[in-house]
Design an enzyme around this catalytic site. Structure first.
Site, PDB file in Angstrom:
ATOM      1  N   ASP A   1       0.811  -1.222   0.000  1.00 34.24           N
ATOM      2  CA  ASP A   1       0.000   0.000   0.000  1.00 34.24           C
ATOM      3  C   ASP A   1       0.842   1.270   0.000  1.00 34.24           C
ATOM      4  O   ASP A   1       0.321   2.377   0.080  1.00 34.24           O
ATOM      5  CB  ASP A   1      -0.955   0.014   1.199  1.00 34.24           C
ATOM      6  CG  ASP A   1      -0.234   0.008   2.544  1.00 34.24           C
ATOM      7  OD1 ASP A   1       1.022  -0.004   2.552  1.00 34.24           O
ATOM      8  OD2 ASP A   1      -0.916   0.024   3.587  1.00 34.24           O
ATOM      9  N   GLY A   2       2.197   1.110  -0.084  1.00 36.66           N
ATOM     10  CA  GLY A   2       3.085   2.257  -0.157  1.00 36.66           C
ATOM     11  C   GLY A   2       3.694   2.677   1.158  1.00 36.66           C
ATOM     12  O   GLY A   2       4.600   3.522   1.182  1.00 36.66           O
TER      13      GLY A   2
ATOM     14  N   GLN B   1      11.991  26.715   6.475  1.00 38.94           N
ATOM     15  CA  GLN B   1      10.661  27.212   6.839  1.00 38.94           C
ATOM     16  C   GLN B   1      10.631  27.439   8.343  1.00 38.94           C
ATOM     17  O   GLN B   1       9.968  26.737   9.102  1.00 38.94           O
ATOM     18  CB  GLN B   1       9.593  26.208   6.395  1.00 38.94           C
ATOM     19  CG  GLN B   1       9.536  26.010   4.888  1.00 38.94           C
ATOM     20  CD  GLN B   1       8.461  25.021   4.488  1.00 38.94           C
ATOM     21  OE1 GLN B   1       7.437  24.883   5.142  1.00 38.94           O
ATOM     22  NE2 GLN B   1       8.695  24.311   3.384  1.00 38.94           N
TER      23      GLN B   1
ATOM     24  N   LYS C   1      22.651  42.538  -5.397  1.00 36.82           N
ATOM     25  CA  LYS C   1      21.623  42.583  -6.432  1.00 36.82           C
ATOM     26  C   LYS C   1      21.158  44.026  -6.606  1.00 36.82           C
ATOM     27  O   LYS C   1      20.877  44.724  -5.629  1.00 36.82           O
ATOM     28  CB  LYS C   1      20.426  41.703  -6.062  1.00 36.82           C
ATOM     29  CG  LYS C   1      20.699  40.212  -6.124  1.00 36.82           C
ATOM     30  CD  LYS C   1      19.420  39.412  -5.912  1.00 36.82           C
ATOM     31  CE  LYS C   1      19.670  37.926  -6.064  1.00 36.82           C
ATOM     32  NZ  LYS C   1      18.428  37.130  -5.909  1.00 36.82           N
TER      33      LYS C   1
ATOM     34  N   ASP D   1      28.362  28.753  -0.670  1.00 34.05           N
ATOM     35  CA  ASP D   1      27.034  28.862  -0.061  1.00 34.05           C
ATOM     36  C   ASP D   1      26.822  27.678   0.868  1.00 34.05           C
ATOM     37  O   ASP D   1      27.549  26.683   0.783  1.00 34.05           O
ATOM     38  CB  ASP D   1      25.955  28.885  -1.144  1.00 34.05           C
ATOM     39  CG  ASP D   1      24.701  29.641  -0.705  1.00 34.05           C
ATOM     40  OD1 ASP D   1      24.577  29.954   0.494  1.00 34.05           O
ATOM     41  OD2 ASP D   1      23.853  29.916  -1.572  1.00 34.05           O
TER      42      ASP D   1
END
Length: 283
Positions: free
Chosen positions: A33-34, A90, A184, A211
């Site tokens: 079913d995953g 986030q 920028k 980075d």
């Protein structure tokens, strides 16, 4: 015993070699079913060091299962290493009604861990979201290692002013060169945004763009293109976390990048150096 998530197998093996700890062989399966099933049938120790980069929702769930499996197998202490923590960017609610996803993830991880080690988070304050002690370690000093020894008048560039410290860290370990960061500027008549180093000239120089994360590659490829237009000799990109989603690697190549180097916090083709040494120091 070191327990590896499926996303961190090379780093876990390097960490076992670095520390001398044994390496459990985890099994990763999926039901019809995953649903996932991560297990460690050969685990037999008082402490589990669970190492799992969470670049997907499946990886997050796998981590929670491995923590629980270790506890079920008798581990008295579980140290969870997050080489790269998904959702960590986030770290605030950007709109009303949105979650602070980094906090939600941290709380879930805390439920099965006694201590957490987090490698070079995008924001240090993410560590405060955990309900158990969380130590952050920085792998940025490793980024100088894969660079060529004969860079020509090297210039180390951060993607913005806040990242110049990162560029300085790599420059200092490399042992030569200058540092700067990108600025920028927007043409309000046309709406076009241009990116260029704030002070330093790049003409005829080898440039290393530094980075913490390369994700989509859009910002990095824009920077590489600007450097090529400015007469840079060779342009290299180096980062702690080479997430490189979608066509990021192609974008960088099309922009004229000479090479991309990352660590194995996210295991990719460009993972040229292991973060095992800095993680081992925290264990």
């Amino acid at each position: 015993m070191i327990v590896s998530g499926s996303t961190s197998q090379a780093l876990s093996a390097a960490l076992a070699a670095e520390t001398g700890e044994s390496l459990a062989v985890a099994e990763y399966d999926r039901f019809p079913d995953g649903e996932l099933l991560a297990s460690i049938p050969d685990f037999d120790d008082d402490r589990a060091v669970v190492v799992c980069t969470t670049t997907s929702s499946d990886a997050h769930l796998e981590l929670l299962q491995l923590q629980d499996a270790a506890r079920e197998a008798g581990a008295e202490e579980i140290v969870t290493v997050l080489p790269y923590m998904g959702y960590s960017r986030q770290d605030s609610a950007f709109k009303s009604g949105q979650p602070i996803s980094a906090r939600a993830v941290a709380r879930a991880v805390s439920s099965g861990a006694d201590r957490v080690v987090l490698v070079t988070p995008h924001e240090e304050r993410v560590a405060d979201f955990f309900d158990v002690p969380c130590e952050t370690v920085d792998a940025s000093s490793l980024l100088a290692d894969p660079l060529p020894d004969d860079l020509r008048e090297p210039l180390f560039l951060g993607p913005d002013a806040s990242a110049e410290d990162l560029a300085e860290e790599v420059r200092d370990v490399y042992g030569a060169g200058d540092t700067d960061y990108f600025e920028k500027t927007r043409d309000y008549d046309t709406g076009e945004v241009s990116v260029e180093p704030s002070d330093a000239s790049v003409t005829g120089r080898d440039v290393v763009v530094v980075d913490d994360i390369i994700a989509t590659g859009s910002t990095m490829s824009e920077a590489v293109g600007a450097l090529a237009d400015g007469g840079a000799n060779n342009v290299f990109a180096t980062c702690v976390h080479p997430v490189l989603t979608g066509n990021a690697r192609t974008k960088l190549a099309a922009a004229g990048i000479e090479a991309v180097y990352g660590t194995d916090t996210v295991e990719r083709e460009v993972s040229a150096v292991s973060a095992a040494s800095v993680v081992a120091d925290a264990l």
